[in-house]
Design an enzyme around this catalytic site. Structure first.
Site, PDB file in Angstrom:
ATOM      1  CG  ASP A  57      -3.543   6.308  -6.789  1.00 32.05           C
ATOM      2  OD1 ASP A  57      -3.331   6.985  -5.783  1.00 32.05           O
ATOM      3  OD2 ASP A  57      -2.804   5.368  -7.143  1.00 32.05           O
ATOM      4  N   GLY A 166      -7.725   5.267  -0.658  1.00 37.30           N
ATOM      5  CA  GLY A 166      -6.662   5.748   0.218  1.00 37.30           C
ATOM      6  C   GLY A 166      -7.060   5.537   1.667  1.00 37.30           C
ATOM      7  CG  ASP A 197       0.468   2.856  -4.065  1.00 38.84           C
ATOM      8  OD1 ASP A 197       0.093   3.034  -5.238  1.00 38.84           O
ATOM      9  OD2 ASP A 197      -0.094   3.391  -3.086  1.00 38.84           O
ATOM     10  N   GLY A 198       0.698   2.337  -0.442  1.00 37.41           N
ATOM     11  CA  GLY A 198      -0.468   2.033   0.394  1.00 37.41           C
ATOM     12  C   GLY A 198      -0.137   2.019   1.868  1.00 37.41           C
ATOM     13  N   GLY A 199      -0.756   2.970   2.584  1.00 37.19           N
ATOM     14  CA  GLY A 199      -0.602   2.968   4.040  1.00 37.19           C
ATOM     15  C   GLY A 199       0.727   3.473   4.531  1.00 37.19           C
TER      16      GLY A 199
HETATM   17  C1  DX5 Z   1      -4.876   2.534  -3.489  1.00 32.42           C
HETATM   18  C2  DX5 Z   1      -4.017   3.729  -3.797  1.00 32.42           C
HETATM   19  C3  DX5 Z   1      -3.463   4.275  -2.494  1.00 32.42           C
HETATM   20  C4  DX5 Z   1      -2.847   5.610  -2.637  1.00 32.42           C
HETATM   21  C5  DX5 Z   1      -2.091   5.968  -1.376  1.00 32.42           C
HETATM   22  O1  DX5 Z   1      -5.443   2.054  -4.660  1.00 32.42           O
HETATM   23  O2  DX5 Z   1      -2.965   3.365  -4.702  1.00 32.42           O
HETATM   24  O3  DX5 Z   1      -2.525   3.359  -2.018  1.00 32.42           O
HETATM   25  O4  DX5 Z   1      -2.039   5.662  -3.717  1.00 32.42           O
HETATM   26  O5  DX5 Z   1      -3.056   6.174  -0.407  1.00 32.42           O
HETATM   27  P1  DX5 Z   1      -2.683   6.084   1.157  1.00 32.42           P
HETATM   28  O6  DX5 Z   1      -1.300   6.655   1.323  1.00 32.42           O
HETATM   29  O7  DX5 Z   1      -3.745   6.929   1.829  1.00 32.42           O
HETATM   30  O8  DX5 Z   1      -2.749   4.655   1.507  1.00 32.42           O
END
Ligand code: DX5
Length: 247
Positions: A57, A166, A197-199
């Site tokens: 990232d 994250g 991507d995300g959560g």
């Molecule tokens: C946000 C990032 C996050 C990361 C994943 O800019 O792109 O989404 O990759 O983080 P988690 O899995 O903790 O949401």
């Protein structure tokens, strides 16, 4: 090659897993929340934990209110894993840095549609570097931004959080967009991977997969798991074989 979807028990009736699925979705580990003082070891332990890809990232404190690593950091970590690296460029002006991330050893470079007024040209530039081209869209960005560039695309990333950090809450409302993109890709017949991507966690992974994603990015669910990375990965994979919740 798409394997036959495994069937999933759903309240006694059988419901097949999504037709687009490989045997199961690929787990992409984001190193955003890793211990930056031991980044190489973290990449190696994510690899040993059984993830399928590593996501970097990249943030520039302009497109998102955070700053992380550059191509040199990615390059020195290349030696710690055989897995594909994907660079997620959450930066205001990705053009000048594309070649550096390609030479750092990234197999895929993902730019944001919101930062590329000449997106088709940017994607062509990435491919001309011998690297696969991805585009990410923020939660508020419609998929019309990618509708006309599928021929130059290898991967579409649907952000299920607002980019920058994250550990944020998964935005379930994005599943409708994931399904829209899945339908768009299937209609096109193009081999474009759909990533979320995300959560992503044991609570959200199945729904994201069933919405249409075959790549699931997980950061904190893996890196912050009290039982360690391998346990976290095993739990995520088990969560993907659970019976589908009633609609
Ligand atoms: C946000 C990032 C996050 C990361 C994943 O800019 O792109 O989404 O990759 O983080 P988690 O899995 O903790 O949401």
């Amino acid at each position: 090659m798409v394997d036959e979807p495994s069937s999933v028990l759903h309240g006694g009736s059988r419901r097949s897993a999504p037709s687009w699925s490989l045997r199961e979705p690929a787990l992409v580990a984001s190193v955003l929340g890793a211990d930056y003082a031991r980044l190489g070891e973290e990449v190696a332990s994510l690899t040993d934990a059984g993830v399928d890809r590593i996501q970097w990232d990249v943030m520039d404190w302009r497109f998102v209110p955070n700053m992380t690593f550059g191509p040199d950091v990615v390059g020195v970590c290349r030696q710690y894993s055989h897995l594909p690296f994907e660079a997620h460029l959450m930066v205001q002006d990705p053009g000048p840095m594309l070649a550096r991330f390609a030479s750092a050893g990234c197999e895929t470079i993902i730019v944001h549609a919101e930062t590329c007024p000449h997106l088709l040209r940017t994607l062509s530039t990435i491919r001309d570097l011998g690297v696969q081209a991805g585009v990410a869209v923020n939660p508020s960005t419609p998929i019309d931004f990618v509708r006309h560039v599928l021929d130059q695309l290898d991967q579409i990333v649907i952000m299920t959080v607002n980019p920058g950090f994250g550990g944020q809450r998964y935005i379930a409302a994005m599943e409708e967009k994931v399904s829209e993109v899945r339908a768009l890709v299937d209609r096109s017949g193009r081999p474009v991977r759909v990533e979320v991507d995300g959560g992503i966690s044991t609570d959200t992974a199945l729904a994201a997969w069933y919405a249409g994603a075959e790549f699931l990015v997980a950061g904190s669910a893996v890196l912050s798991h009290p039982g360690g990375k391998r346990t976290a990965v095993d739990e995520l994979r088990r969560a993907l074989t659970r019976p589908v919740p009633a609609p």
